[in-house]
Structures are given as structure tokens and as C-alpha cells.
Scaffold this motif. Structure first.
Motif, PDB file in Angstrom:
ATOM      1  N   ALA A  37       7.077 -10.964   6.026  1.00  0.00           N
ATOM      2  CA  ALA A  37       5.835 -11.683   6.287  1.00  0.00           C
ATOM      3  C   ALA A  37       4.645 -10.887   5.763  1.00  0.00           C
ATOM      4  O   ALA A  37       4.681  -9.649   5.695  1.00  0.00           O
ATOM      5  CB  ALA A  37       5.678 -11.926   7.792  1.00  0.00           C
ATOM      6  N   ALA A  38       3.589 -11.596   5.397  1.00  0.00           N
ATOM      7  CA  ALA A  38       2.370 -10.919   4.956  1.00  0.00           C
ATOM      8  C   ALA A  38       1.660 -10.261   6.133  1.00  0.00           C
ATOM      9  O   ALA A  38       1.106  -9.179   6.023  1.00  0.00           O
ATOM     10  CB  ALA A  38       1.444 -11.914   4.262  1.00  0.00           C
ATOM     11  N   GLY A  39       1.661 -10.931   7.297  1.00  0.00           N
ATOM     12  CA  GLY A  39       1.025 -10.366   8.487  1.00  0.00           C
ATOM     13  C   GLY A  39      -0.485 -10.335   8.376  1.00  0.00           C
ATOM     14  O   GLY A  39      -1.102 -11.126   7.660  1.00  0.00           O
ATOM     15  N   GLY A  40      -1.099  -9.391   9.112  1.00  0.00           N
ATOM     16  CA  GLY A  40      -2.548  -9.277   9.132  1.00  0.00           C
ATOM     17  C   GLY A  40      -3.075  -8.545   7.918  1.00  0.00           C
ATOM     18  O   GLY A  40      -2.324  -7.936   7.154  1.00  0.00           O
ATOM     19  N   PRO A  41      -4.412  -8.549   7.724  1.00  0.00           N
ATOM     20  CA  PRO A  41      -4.980  -7.903   6.537  1.00  0.00           C
ATOM     21  C   PRO A  41      -4.834  -6.388   6.540  1.00  0.00           C
ATOM     22  O   PRO A  41      -4.890  -5.769   5.482  1.00  0.00           O
ATOM     23  CB  PRO A  41      -6.462  -8.316   6.589  1.00  0.00           C
ATOM     24  N   ASP A  42      -4.646  -5.788   7.711  1.00  0.00           N
ATOM     25  CA  ASP A  42      -4.402  -4.349   7.790  1.00  0.00           C
ATOM     26  C   ASP A  42      -2.967  -4.094   8.257  1.00  0.00           C
ATOM     27  O   ASP A  42      -2.700  -3.167   9.016  1.00  0.00           O
ATOM     28  CB  ASP A  42      -5.405  -3.659   8.707  1.00  0.00           C
ATOM     29  N   GLN A  43      -2.041  -4.921   7.749  1.00  0.00           N
ATOM     30  CA  GLN A  43      -0.640  -4.849   8.153  1.00  0.00           C
ATOM     31  C   GLN A  43      -0.020  -3.497   7.797  1.00  0.00           C
ATOM     32  O   GLN A  43       0.014  -3.088   6.640  1.00  0.00           O
ATOM     33  CB  GLN A  43       0.167  -5.957   7.469  1.00  0.00           C
ATOM     34  N   ARG A  44       0.488  -2.805   8.830  1.00  0.00           N
ATOM     35  CA  ARG A  44       1.142  -1.517   8.605  1.00  0.00           C
ATOM     36  C   ARG A  44       2.638  -1.718   8.361  1.00  0.00           C
ATOM     37  O   ARG A  44       3.277  -2.562   9.007  1.00  0.00           O
ATOM     38  CB  ARG A  44       0.939  -0.594   9.802  1.00  0.00           C
ATOM     39  N   ILE A  45       3.185  -0.938   7.451  1.00  0.00           N
ATOM     40  CA  ILE A  45       4.612  -0.909   7.202  1.00  0.00           C
ATOM     41  C   ILE A  45       5.052   0.547   7.153  1.00  0.00           C
ATOM     42  O   ILE A  45       4.234   1.453   6.949  1.00  0.00           O
ATOM     43  CB  ILE A  45       4.990  -1.611   5.875  1.00  0.00           C
ATOM     44  N   LYS A  46       6.344   0.783   7.376  1.00  0.00           N
ATOM     45  CA  LYS A  46       6.922   2.107   7.230  1.00  0.00           C
ATOM     46  C   LYS A  46       7.684   2.160   5.913  1.00  0.00           C
ATOM     47  O   LYS A  46       8.512   1.279   5.631  1.00  0.00           O
ATOM     48  CB  LYS A  46       7.882   2.420   8.379  1.00  0.00           C
ATOM     49  N   ILE A  47       7.397   3.184   5.115  1.00  0.00           N
ATOM     50  CA  ILE A  47       8.124   3.392   3.868  1.00  0.00           C
ATOM     51  C   ILE A  47       8.973   4.644   4.020  1.00  0.00           C
ATOM     52  O   ILE A  47       8.480   5.684   4.489  1.00  0.00           O
ATOM     53  CB  ILE A  47       7.160   3.524   2.679  1.00  0.00           C
ATOM     54  N   PHE A  48      10.229   4.546   3.627  1.00  0.00           N
ATOM     55  CA  PHE A  48      11.171   5.665   3.713  1.00  0.00           C
ATOM     56  C   PHE A  48      11.543   6.088   2.288  1.00  0.00           C
ATOM     57  O   PHE A  48      12.085   5.290   1.517  1.00  0.00           O
ATOM     58  CB  PHE A  48      12.418   5.264   4.501  1.00  0.00           C
TER      59      PHE A  48
END
Length: 277
Positions: A37-48
């Protein structure tokens, strides 16, 4: 299957580009990205990220699709081999084709002693490089903070380069004519970006680290009910919040704040102390 609003995605680099001397844009592709999902404009994701010498990051086995306990499972892996975890903002979630775009802030165009694992990876990333991403599968999730109330008359946004992708996203989504005041700290004026918006935005670029509180203190702000979104280095974020709430009298419930990083402390330090998840 889990009801978690997040999923682990295996993705690969499609292309990279320097959009400013201090920002590298990486575009990822992956078979499962239609589910992200795109989510919110400040959407946080975790990158490994993989360690040097690894073709891909070592990750917990989620063959069942259950990511509810991903953090405990990741912590249980050997730190010397498990995927290197960092938090980023989704710059854009494209469709047709499905592509995840992430901007990596770096310390100028050349390698630096200040480079951490993510910066070093971004500098050398080539098409086909594999990483894992923990991202949302529900548009409504807890990993974004920009939620202005309906009675908002004007916005105040502050950021440094770590939070600049989020500010760019927010500005792109604002309604036409909304009064918006923005302060962004960059290392050099060459690191300024075009920030398209239909809002009535005044954007101020600062080149001294921690200059934002003083800049806002001397500013004339609009009348009416504000909503403030503050992100970047932790001490600067706290100082801006103190000024807005304590000196300007803005309702603390209308101030969203997030320390993206802490000067003198690495992400790994925070993970080891249990402050980052």
C-alpha cells in the motif's frame, strides 16, 4: 495467515540516480509489490540490507506469511549476518508498473567517513541488487504520522535531509491554496530540491544544522488553527516542539513530531538499546 497490516517483500534495484549531491533515489521492483500500500505521505518502511559479501539480506523465515513477530524473529538472528535494518520513508509507490521509490540521504557525492551501512549500500547499489522491505499492505496503518485535523487552517512543516522525502510527499498532496510554512535544513544549497505543490507554500532552506528553531522563532506565522509536522534530528525536533507549544501556545495535540535520528548515536546503538523497532 496473519492480520498484520505489514508484509515482508523481496525486492530488487531497478535503477538509481543522484537527484542532488546529497540524495540518491533508488527505484525497486518485485513480484509482490502490487500488494504494498502507498499509505500516508510520511509512510515509514523498514529496509533490510545485505552485509558485504552477501547476495541478499538474511531474514527470518516467513514462509507462512505471518509477520506479526518479525522483530523478535529478526532480533533472534546473529547480528553479524542478519539483514541490516534501517527505517526510510516511501517517496513514491508507483503503479503500472509497480515500483517502490526510496530516497537515501548521503553525505555529499563522494564516500565519507560518516557513511553508515545504508549510505555505503546506496552509493554502490546496481540494478539487480536485492533487499527486503517491511511495508504496509493496508492503506490505514500506524507507520505514518501526518494526520491534520479537519479544522486545520494552515500547516507548519520542518525537516532535515532525512525527512525531506516525507515533506516532498506531503506538499504534493496538499489542497490548493492551503497556507503552509516549511523549513528544511540541508548541508549545502546545492541540495535543494524542487518541491511541487498546489498549496500556498513558503519554503525556507537552511544550511546550518539545528537552525530551524531560531528561524521559526523569528517568523511571522499565519492566523488561525495550525497543524505542525516536525521531523529530523531528535534534538532539533524537541526544540521546535518546545517553541511551538511553550512559546507560541499551539495545542500540543496539533503538533506531530518524530526524531528520525539522534546526533552522535547510530541506528545500531538504538537497536541495541531497544529504542528502535
Amino acid at each position: 495467515m496473519t492480520d498484520s497490516p505489514y508484509q515482508l517483500f523481496d525486492v530488487r534495484v531497478l535503477r538509481t540516480e543522484h537527484i542532488t549531491p546529497a540524495m540518491i533515489r533508488v527505484t525497486f521492483g518485485g513480484e509482490d509489490l502490487p500488494r504494498m500500500a502507498a499509505g500516508g505521505p510520511d509512510q515509514r518502511i523498514k529496509i533490510f540490507l545485505p552485509h558485504p559479501g552477501q547476495d541478499s539480506p538474511v531474514m527470518p523465515d516467513t514462509g507462512s506469511g505471518d509477520t506479526a513477530d518479525w522483530y523478535a524473529d529478526w532480533c533472534a538472528l546473529d547480528p553479524s549476518v542478519r539483514g541490516i535494518m534501517r527505517t526510510y520513508t516511501t517517496r513514491r509507490m508507483r503503479r503500472d508498473p509497480d515500483e517502490l521509490v526510496v530516497d537515501f540521504a548521503v553525505h555529499g557525492p563522494a564516500p565519507s567517513p560518516d557513511d553508515g551501512p545504508a549510505t555505503s549500500w546506496a552509493r554502490t547499489a546496481r540494478p539487480g541488487a536485492r533487499v527486503s522491505v517491511l511495508g504496509p499492505v493496508d492503506e490505514e496503518n500506524a507507520a505514518y504520522d501526518f494526520r491534520p485535523p479537519r479544522d486545520t487552517d494552515w500547516l507548519l512543516l520542518t525537516a532535515d535531509e532525512s525527512a525531506l522525502p516525507a515533506v516532498a510527499n506531503i506538499l504534493e498532496r496538499l489542497p490548493a491554496g492551503l497556507p503552509t510554512r516549511v523549513w528544511v535544513e540541508v548541508h549545502d544549497l546545492a541540495d535543494r530540491q524542487d518541491l511541487p505543490t498546489e498549496a500556498d507554500a513558503e519554503i525556507h532552506w537552511l544550511t546550518r544544522e539545528g537552525a530551524t528553531p531560531d528561524a521559526i522563532r523569528g517568523a511571522d506565522l499565519p492566523e488561525g488553527t495550525p497543524y505542525a509536522w516536525i521531523a529530523g534530528e531528535s534534538a532539533t525536533v524537541k526544540a521546535v516542539r518546545r517553541h511551538l507549544v511553550g512559546e507560541r501556545g499551539i495545542d500540543r495535540k496539533k503538533v506531530s513530531f518524530s526524531g528520525y535520528w539522534r546526533k552522535g548515536t547510530t541506528t545500531d546503538d538504538l537497536i541495541d538499546s531497544g529504542e528502535s523497532a
